[in-house]
Design a protein around this motif. Structure first.
Motif, PDB file in Angstrom:
ATOM      1  N   SER A  21      -1.313  -0.870  -3.070  1.00 36.61           N
ATOM      2  CA  SER A  21      -0.712  -1.837  -2.156  1.00 36.61           C
ATOM      3  C   SER A  21      -1.432  -3.188  -2.216  1.00 36.61           C
ATOM      4  O   SER A  21      -2.640  -3.253  -2.412  1.00 36.61           O
ATOM      5  CB  SER A  21      -0.771  -1.295  -0.722  1.00 36.61           C
ATOM      6  OG  SER A  21      -0.257  -2.240   0.176  1.00 36.61           O
ATOM      7  N   CYS A  37      -5.254  -1.663   5.274  1.00 37.58           N
ATOM      8  CA  CYS A  37      -4.291  -1.512   4.180  1.00 37.58           C
ATOM      9  C   CYS A  37      -2.999  -0.900   4.721  1.00 37.58           C
ATOM     10  O   CYS A  37      -3.037   0.121   5.414  1.00 37.58           O
ATOM     11  CB  CYS A  37      -4.880  -0.635   3.081  1.00 37.58           C
ATOM     12  SG  CYS A  37      -3.751  -0.390   1.692  1.00 37.58           S
ATOM     13  N   GLY A  39      -0.699   0.401   2.871  1.00 42.58           N
ATOM     14  CA  GLY A  39      -0.375   1.568   2.054  1.00 42.58           C
ATOM     15  C   GLY A  39      -1.074   2.841   2.486  1.00 42.58           C
ATOM     16  O   GLY A  39      -0.441   3.874   2.681  1.00 42.58           O
TER      17      GLY A  39
END
Length: 68
Positions: A21, A37, A39
């Motif tokens: 990501s 993050c 992701g």
């Protein structure tokens, strides 16, 4: 060229996270900036200067929520 960042902003960084990501959510502001993050949920804390050099663009801004 100082950009203004707000809590909850989602930003795209120049370097990819190992999970794949590029997108990060800002969860703390100050001299250091804490980002999560999108992701995988990993949390990283960076000095503001390093964060500003590594940012590519703001994907989602929370400016409307902060002004109310």
């Amino acid at each position: 060229m100082a950009q203004t960042f707000y809590l909850g902003d989602v930003v795209q960084m120049k370097k990819q996270h190992p999970c794949g990501s590029y997108d990060w959510e800002i969860i703390r502001l100050g001299a250091d900036i804490k980002i999560k993050c999108v992701g995988c949920g990993r949390i990283v804390m960076l000095p503001r200067v390093k964060f500003q050099k590594g940012i590519k663009k703001i994907i989602k801004s929370n400016v409307a929520q902060q002004e109310e």
